[in-house]
Motif scaffolding. Sequence first.
Motif, mmCIF file in Angstrom:
data_model
loop_
_atom_site.group_PDB
_atom_site.id
_atom_site.type_symbol
_atom_site.label_atom_id
_atom_site.label_comp_id
_atom_site.label_asym_id
_atom_site.label_seq_id
_atom_site.Cartn_x
_atom_site.Cartn_y
_atom_site.Cartn_z
ATOM 1 N N PRO A 357 33.012 -69.153 66.900
ATOM 2 C CA PRO A 357 33.887 -70.409 65.319
ATOM 3 C C PRO A 357 34.230 -71.411 66.150
ATOM 4 O O PRO A 357 34.802 -71.521 67.075
ATOM 5 N N SER A 358 33.874 -72.798 65.150
ATOM 6 C CA SER A 358 34.189 -74.149 65.192
ATOM 7 C C SER A 358 35.734 -74.231 64.603
ATOM 8 O O SER A 358 36.133 -73.143 63.869
ATOM 9 N N ALA A 359 35.812 -75.497 64.077
ATOM 10 C CA ALA A 359 37.409 -75.741 63.147
ATOM 11 C C ALA A 359 36.915 -75.327 62.125
ATOM 12 O O ALA A 359 35.319 -74.800 60.857
ATOM 13 N N SER A 360 38.150 -74.853 61.806
ATOM 14 C CA SER A 360 37.952 -73.969 60.159
ATOM 15 C C SER A 360 37.415 -74.868 59.052
ATOM 16 O O SER A 360 38.087 -75.797 58.780
ATOM 17 N N GLY A 362 37.494 -76.569 54.630
ATOM 18 C CA GLY A 362 38.754 -76.420 53.683
ATOM 19 C C GLY A 362 38.113 -75.576 52.320
ATOM 20 O O GLY A 362 38.841 -75.293 51.686
ATOM 21 N N LEU A 363 37.121 -75.001 52.846
ATOM 22 C CA LEU A 363 36.372 -74.519 51.264
ATOM 23 C C LEU A 363 37.548 -72.926 50.909
ATOM 24 O O LEU A 363 37.947 -72.505 51.748
ATOM 25 N N LYS A 364 37.223 -73.282 49.148
ATOM 26 C CA LYS A 364 38.445 -72.188 48.931
ATOM 27 C C LYS A 364 37.896 -71.350 48.373
ATOM 28 O O LYS A 364 37.920 -69.848 48.157
ATOM 29 N N GLU A 365 36.632 -71.424 47.425
ATOM 30 C CA GLU A 365 35.577 -71.125 47.039
ATOM 31 C C GLU A 365 34.169 -70.581 47.072
ATOM 32 O O GLU A 365 33.578 -71.897 47.625
ATOM 33 N N LEU A 366 32.878 -69.674 47.140
ATOM 34 C CA LEU A 366 32.324 -69.458 47.508
ATOM 35 C C LEU A 366 31.350 -68.081 46.488
ATOM 36 O O LEU A 366 31.953 -67.544 46.995
ATOM 37 N N LEU A 383 31.171 -67.581 57.898
ATOM 38 C CA LEU A 383 32.766 -66.444 57.280
ATOM 39 C C LEU A 383 33.053 -66.857 58.598
ATOM 40 O O LEU A 383 34.523 -66.662 58.311
ATOM 41 N N PRO A 384 32.717 -67.206 59.900
ATOM 42 C CA PRO A 384 33.985 -67.043 60.825
ATOM 43 C C PRO A 384 35.019 -68.251 60.832
ATOM 44 O O PRO A 384 35.919 -69.098 61.534
ATOM 45 N N ARG A 385 34.408 -69.523 60.195
ATOM 46 C CA ARG A 385 34.313 -71.235 59.692
ATOM 47 C C ARG A 385 35.366 -70.805 58.301
ATOM 48 O O ARG A 385 35.859 -72.088 57.438
ATOM 49 N N LEU A 386 35.256 -69.721 57.679
ATOM 50 C CA LEU A 386 36.021 -69.470 56.487
ATOM 51 C C LEU A 386 37.486 -69.105 56.050
ATOM 52 O O LEU A 386 37.698 -68.153 55.114
ATOM 53 N N SER A 387 37.974 -69.378 57.012
ATOM 54 C CA SER A 387 39.624 -69.486 56.915
ATOM 55 C C SER A 387 40.401 -69.217 55.592
ATOM 56 O O SER A 387 41.415 -69.119 55.296
ATOM 57 N N HIS A 388 40.401 -70.500 55.120
ATOM 58 C CA HIS A 388 40.818 -70.904 54.145
ATOM 59 C C HIS A 388 39.977 -70.394 52.294
ATOM 60 O O HIS A 388 40.579 -70.540 51.304
ATOM 61 N N LEU A 389 39.286 -69.465 52.495
ATOM 62 C CA LEU A 389 39.126 -68.935 51.144
ATOM 63 C C LEU A 389 39.265 -67.579 50.367
ATOM 64 O O LEU A 389 40.417 -67.025 51.013
ATOM 65 N N VAL A 390 39.509 -68.540 48.997
ATOM 66 C CA VAL A 390 40.288 -67.951 48.221
ATOM 67 C C VAL A 390 39.774 -66.687 47.259
ATOM 68 O O VAL A 390 40.206 -65.770 46.617
ATOM 69 N N CYS A 409 39.083 -64.427 56.278
ATOM 70 C CA CYS A 409 39.501 -64.479 55.032
ATOM 71 C C CYS A 409 41.088 -63.841 54.454
ATOM 72 O O CYS A 409 40.876 -62.944 54.311
ATOM 73 N N HIS A 410 41.870 -64.090 55.409
ATOM 74 C CA HIS A 410 43.086 -63.231 55.151
ATOM 75 C C HIS A 410 44.112 -63.748 54.165
ATOM 76 O O HIS A 410 45.027 -63.608 53.087
ATOM 77 N N LEU A 411 43.099 -64.999 52.915
ATOM 78 C CA LEU A 411 44.017 -65.322 51.980
ATOM 79 C C LEU A 411 43.066 -65.133 50.877
ATOM 80 O O LEU A 411 44.002 -65.386 49.961
#
Length: 673
Positions: A357-360, A362-366, A383-390, A409-411
Motif C-alpha cells: 500500500p502507498s498513500a491512502s 480520500g475516497l469515501k464511497e466505492l 483496497l489497501p489504499r482506501l482507508s477512508h471508505l464509508v 477500512c475501519h471507517l
Amino acid sequence: MADTPSELLHIVAAHLDAPSFFVCLHVCRSWNAFFTSYAWRSIDGRMAFWQRFIEHGPLFDSLQKYRHFIRSLVVRQRKLLLFALAARLTDLTSLVVIGPFGDGNYSSQRRKYPVNQIRLAIPESAFGQQQQQDWHAVLHQSRLCWQVVLDNPGLTKLDFRYAPIWKAASTRCPEVKALWLQIFTRLREARYLEMRNGDDEVLSRLGTLYPKIEHFGHWGQSGRALDSMTAGYSTTLRVLEINNTVRYRHLREIVMAFPNLQRLHVERCTSPLEVNSAALVEFSHEKLEVLKVQVPSDLGLVKVHFPNVKKLHSGLFDPSVARNLLESHPALEHLILTYPEYHIAFFPPINEPVQPPSASFGLKELEWTGKRGYHRMNLGLLLPRLSHLVRLDIDVIRAANFEIIPRTCHLLEHMRFNLEGRAYQGMSELFAKCPHLKTCLGREHIIRASDMADELQPWTCLGLQELDLEITGVTRLSYDEERILDAMQVEGRTEPRDREEEGAIKARQSSNEEQRQVYRRLGQCTGLTRLQLGVEEGVRYLPQDEAPRLLSTHFKSQLTGGMSYRGLREGPLYVNTLELSLESGLAELRTLQELEDLGLNYVNHRIGIDEIEWMGQNWSLKTVSGIWGYYAQGNLDDDSVEERAGSFLSFIPDHDSQASDPEDSYGDDDDDL
C-alpha cells in the motif's frame, strides 16, 4: 378553526400531501378558500389519488373551474392530456409527460371527449412519417404534447424524457425548422429541460434561447450544429446530460461553453480519429463536481481536466486504470464503476498481483457493479489504499480480496457485497474491527458458529441495523438422537435409562450451549431491524448415506406445541444451521425489539407455537420469509393451534409470488381512454 392565521396555515400546508389538501377543503369556508390553491396547484397522474380522480371524478369540469390555480402537471393518462388541452391550461410552470398512454381506438375517443374544443396549431407535417402500424395515434399524441408546450410559454420545467412521442421531421425544411425554433424560443423562463429527442441546434444556442437555464438533458445524437457552441455559452447551466453518442470534437466545445457546470453526463464518445490532440491546449474546468463518462480516457484525448470532481461514474474493467483514475482526481469522494456490457465478450478478468500500500486515497464511497461472474477483478490493487471508505458496494468480491477490508477500512458504515469463496476469518474480523458498521447486506456472508464464541474477540459494530449472515458449523443432533429425545418427552421422562439416552441428552446440552453463544452475540446488536439468517446458495446437505433415509421419512410428532420441525417435513434437510427454538436459546434475542424483517431461507429450524408467540411478543415483525412448508399440526385436539399460528404466518409472503410494482397495479389506459 376559521380564525387560524394564514401565516400558520402556510406552515401547515408545507407538510401536507394532495389527499390532505382536499380534506382541509371541508373544514370550513375560510379553509376551503385558502387550501383551494394548494389542492389544485399540482396534478400528478402517477399518484394513486389522482389516478382515481382522473378515472372517476369530474375531471374536465374541475380543470375548467380551477385552471388558474394549476401550475404543475404530470401527464400519464391520455385522458388528462386531452382534458388539459380542452380546458386551455395556460398558466403551467412545470410539465412532465410519461408514457405509454395506451391509446386504443382514437375514433371512439372523439365521441367521448371534448376534442372539438382542442385547437392544434402544429401541423402533421412537423413530424416524420413513421412506418409503424399505429403511427397515426402516436403522431396525434405527439401533436397534443407539443401543443401543451406551445400553450404555456411560462414553463420553467419541461421533462419529455419518457414522453410517448415521435421526434420531429428533419429540420432541413425551413418551414418546419422555423416552427420548432418558435416553440423552443418561447420558453424564455425555462430552467429545467429534458428532451427525449433533443435538437442539436437547441443545445448549440442554449445560452441565447434560455438565459435562466440550469438543467438540460440532450437525447439527440450530436451533429454539425454543435461545431460552434458560441451561442450556447451559458453561465447559469449547472447540469448537462447528453444521453447519446457525442463526437470527440464536440465534447471539448460543450465543456468550454458552460464554465459553471457542476454535473456532466456523457453517454459515449465516437470518432476519436477526428481529433488532433497535439494541437489542443490543456483546459481545466474548476467547477465540475459530478461526472459520468463511460471511458475516462475520452477526456484526456481532448485535453479536458476536472481537478475538483467529487463523484465520478465510469465504465472500467481494469483495476490499474481505476487506481490511476483515483491518483489523477485527488478530490474524488464517490466512485461508481460499472462493468461495460460491450466489453464482456472481449476482455478476460484481470489478475494483477497485490502491491504494497502507498498513500491512502480520500475516497469515501466505492460502487463496483456489473454482470455477475464476468468481472472478478483483483481489488487488491485498490483496497489497501482506501482507508477512508464509508460505503462499499461490490457486485462480486473474492475471498482473498475481502480479507483486506477489515485490515484497512475501519471507517465503513454501509456494505453490500456478494462474496466468492469462503472468508471465515475475514467475516469475523469485519465485525470486530469495523465499529461504525450499520449495514452488511449481500450473498454468501458465511461465518462459523465457533468464531462467535463468547471468549473470542468481541464484536465492536453493535450499532448494526441490517445484516445478511449465514451461520454454519452448528453442532446438531443426529436423526436417531432426535428420535430418542422425542420418545423421552412423550413418556414424560427427563432422566436417562441407558447410555444412548444419556448420550442424546449430553449432545442436546452441548448443541444448545453452542447456539446460545451465537444468539448472545447477535443479541448485542440491539438496533437490528433486518436479520437474514438463511442459506442463499451452495447449501450443504446431509451425508449421502443418511440423506435418502431422512428425506423419505415423514415423522409426525405427538409433542404439545403442535407445529414442529420434528413433525411432517417436506423438502431437503440442511445441516449445520441454527435451530431457532426457545430450547436452543432463541430467547437470547429478546433484545432485538426493533426487528422488522426476518429471513430464514432453508434454515433447519424447529419453530413451534411457543416460538411463534414469543417472536410476536418480543419483536416488531412486519416481514418473515423463508419458512414455508415447514409446519405440521401435531396436536389436532388443540383448537387454538391453527388460530394462534395463523396470526404469525400472516406475515409470511407466498414464496412463489413476485412483488408487483405499484405503478403496474393500475395498468395502462385501455380503450376507454
